[in-house]
Motif scaffolding. Structure first.
Motif, PDB file in Angstrom:
ATOM      1  N   ALA A 188      32.271  14.363  40.025  1.00  0.00           N
ATOM      2  CA  ALA A 188      33.609  14.363  39.580  1.00  0.00           C
ATOM      3  C   ALA A 188      34.361  12.977  40.089  1.00  0.00           C
ATOM      4  CB  ALA A 188      34.276  15.626  40.086  1.00  0.00           C
ATOM      5  N   ASP A 189      33.920  12.620  41.463  1.00  0.00           N
ATOM      6  CA  ASP A 189      34.892  11.443  41.910  1.00  0.00           C
ATOM      7  C   ASP A 189      34.500  10.176  41.116  1.00  0.00           C
ATOM      8  OD1 ASP A 189      36.277  12.723  43.993  1.00  0.00           O
ATOM      9  OD2 ASP A 189      34.588  12.445  45.293  1.00  0.00           O
ATOM     10  N   ALA A 190      33.060  10.167  40.706  1.00  0.00           N
ATOM     11  CA  ALA A 190      32.574   9.104  39.960  1.00  0.00           C
ATOM     12  C   ALA A 190      33.067   9.063  38.402  1.00  0.00           C
ATOM     13  CB  ALA A 190      30.949   9.162  39.737  1.00  0.00           C
ATOM     14  N   VAL A 245      37.524  -7.882  52.763  1.00  0.00           N
ATOM     15  CA  VAL A 245      36.469  -7.411  52.842  1.00  0.00           C
ATOM     16  C   VAL A 245      35.879  -7.025  51.372  1.00  0.00           C
ATOM     17  CG1 VAL A 245      35.536  -5.225  53.993  1.00  0.00           C
ATOM     18  CG2 VAL A 245      37.287  -6.423  55.111  1.00  0.00           C
ATOM     19  N   VAL A 246      34.517  -7.128  51.258  1.00  0.00           N
ATOM     20  CA  VAL A 246      34.064  -6.583  50.020  1.00  0.00           C
ATOM     21  C   VAL A 246      33.081  -5.531  50.180  1.00  0.00           C
ATOM     22  CG1 VAL A 246      32.590  -7.429  48.083  1.00  0.00           C
ATOM     23  CG2 VAL A 246      34.190  -9.088  49.065  1.00  0.00           C
ATOM     24  N   LEU A 247      33.320  -4.320  49.684  1.00  0.00           N
ATOM     25  CA  LEU A 247      32.310  -3.256  49.680  1.00  0.00           C
ATOM     26  C   LEU A 247      31.774  -2.643  48.455  1.00  0.00           C
ATOM     27  CD1 LEU A 247      35.151  -1.010  51.742  1.00  0.00           C
ATOM     28  CD2 LEU A 247      33.142  -2.407  52.630  1.00  0.00           C
ATOM     29  N   GLU A 248      30.558  -2.344  48.746  1.00  0.00           N
ATOM     30  CA  GLU A 248      30.061  -1.393  47.600  1.00  0.00           C
ATOM     31  C   GLU A 248      30.098  -0.062  47.596  1.00  0.00           C
ATOM     32  OE1 GLU A 248      25.830  -2.595  47.582  1.00  0.00           O
ATOM     33  OE2 GLU A 248      26.171  -4.679  46.949  1.00  0.00           O
ATOM     34  N   ALA A 249      30.400   0.711  46.550  1.00  0.00           N
ATOM     35  CA  ALA A 249      30.752   1.969  46.622  1.00  0.00           C
ATOM     36  C   ALA A 249      30.250   2.734  45.402  1.00  0.00           C
ATOM     37  CB  ALA A 249      32.017   2.339  46.725  1.00  0.00           C
ATOM     38  N   THR A 250      30.095   4.130  45.434  1.00  0.00           N
ATOM     39  CA  THR A 250      29.940   5.045  44.552  1.00  0.00           C
ATOM     40  C   THR A 250      30.769   6.275  44.692  1.00  0.00           C
ATOM     41  OG1 THR A 250      28.133   6.141  45.310  1.00  0.00           O
ATOM     42  CG2 THR A 250      27.458   4.339  43.808  1.00  0.00           C
ATOM     43  N   MET A 259      29.379  12.457  32.944  1.00  0.00           N
ATOM     44  CA  MET A 259      28.365  12.196  33.797  1.00  0.00           C
ATOM     45  C   MET A 259      27.582  13.721  34.247  1.00  0.00           C
ATOM     46  SD  MET A 259      28.634  10.246  37.259  1.00  0.00           S
ATOM     47  CE  MET A 259      28.474   8.502  36.604  1.00  0.00           C
ATOM     48  N   THR A 260      26.356  13.670  33.929  1.00  0.00           N
ATOM     49  CA  THR A 260      25.588  14.745  34.263  1.00  0.00           C
ATOM     50  C   THR A 260      24.953  14.520  35.762  1.00  0.00           C
ATOM     51  OG1 THR A 260      23.743  14.154  33.301  1.00  0.00           O
ATOM     52  CG2 THR A 260      25.120  15.349  31.837  1.00  0.00           C
ATOM     53  N   SER A 261      24.921  15.637  36.107  1.00  0.00           N
ATOM     54  CA  SER A 261      24.247  15.627  37.740  1.00  0.00           C
ATOM     55  C   SER A 261      22.743  14.929  37.358  1.00  0.00           C
ATOM     56  CB  SER A 261      24.114  17.139  38.132  1.00  0.00           C
ATOM     57  OG  SER A 261      23.532  16.817  39.611  1.00  0.00           O
ATOM     58  N   GLY A 262      22.259  14.244  38.340  1.00  0.00           N
ATOM     59  CA  GLY A 262      21.087  13.431  38.013  1.00  0.00           C
ATOM     60  C   GLY A 262      21.099  12.115  37.574  1.00  0.00           C
ATOM     61  N   GLU A 263      22.286  11.785  36.948  1.00  0.00           N
ATOM     62  CA  GLU A 263      22.180  10.389  36.354  1.00  0.00           C
ATOM     63  C   GLU A 263      22.693   9.427  37.446  1.00  0.00           C
ATOM     64  OE1 GLU A 263      24.956   9.544  33.207  1.00  0.00           O
ATOM     65  OE2 GLU A 263      24.582  11.379  32.113  1.00  0.00           O
ATOM     66  N   GLU A 264      22.304   8.461  37.476  1.00  0.00           N
ATOM     67  CA  GLU A 264      22.354   7.432  38.704  1.00  0.00           C
ATOM     68  C   GLU A 264      24.116   6.997  38.395  1.00  0.00           C
ATOM     69  OE1 GLU A 264      21.405   2.956  40.214  1.00  0.00           O
ATOM     70  OE2 GLU A 264      19.859   4.202  39.219  1.00  0.00           O
TER      71      GLU A 264
END
Length: 183
Positions: free
Chosen positions: A82-84, A72-77, A1-6
């Protein structure tokens, strides 16, 4: 994943279920495992936020509700690239394990067909049983492919192995029909 990618969006589920009876926890666990959710710890699961997981997550939520549990349902990124990437790698590793198990079952299927040929067990009943086993492999492959949203490395090999299993079945079917139609 490069910086700038969603970054991939994830659905994170937090479950708290009563301690007993255990069948409720097991039912939720089975449903989430069946759909390919990634277990992050006790009562914490995640999947990419894509439609293929929606029905299974809804079933798990209903099971928790029926058990008088909480969800509990959460949305996350990922907070960082690096975490993604790490989260995506964890999910892909779980799919890789699924594909490895699938490939082992393909090997078992091939061994079973070879055994039937060696023993000259050329009956319609056995042919039907082997066809059902092949159909199970096809359904399993279809399900794994649908939830392997990032493309685990073994996916291509699994598709090839499934084709090899289908070809082996066709060969066995020809031998069964030849044996049944010989005078």
């Amino acid at each position: 994943m490069t910086s700038g990618e969603e970054r991939v969006r994830w659905v994170v589920l937090l479950f708290r279920l009563p301690p007993g009876p255990s069948r409720h926890r097991v039912a939720v666990w089975r449903e989430l495992s069946r759909v390919g959710a990634l277990s992050l710890g006790q009562g914490i699961w995640a999947v990419p936020d894509v439609p293929v997981f929606t029905e299974g997550l809804e079933r798990a939520l209903r099971l928790a509700e029926r058990a008088a549990g909480e969800a509990v349902v959460l949305e996350a990124t990922g907070r960082s690239d690096a975490d993604a990437a790490r989260f995506q790698a964890m999910f892909t590793a779980a799919r890789q394990d699924d594909w490895t198990e699938f490939l082992a079952d393909c090997d078992k299927y091939d061994a079973e067909l070879a055994k039937e040929i060696r023993n000259q067990k050329f009956t319609l009943a056995e042919l039907e049983e082997e066809e059902q086993s092949l159909e199970r492999l096809r359904r399993w492959h279809r399900d794994l492919k649908a939830r392997d949203v990032f493309g685990a490395p073994e996916a291509v090999r699994a598709g090839q192995r499934l084709k090899e299993c289908a070809d082996a079945y066709e060969d066995y079917a020809e031998q069964v029909f030849r044996a049944l139609h010989q005078p």
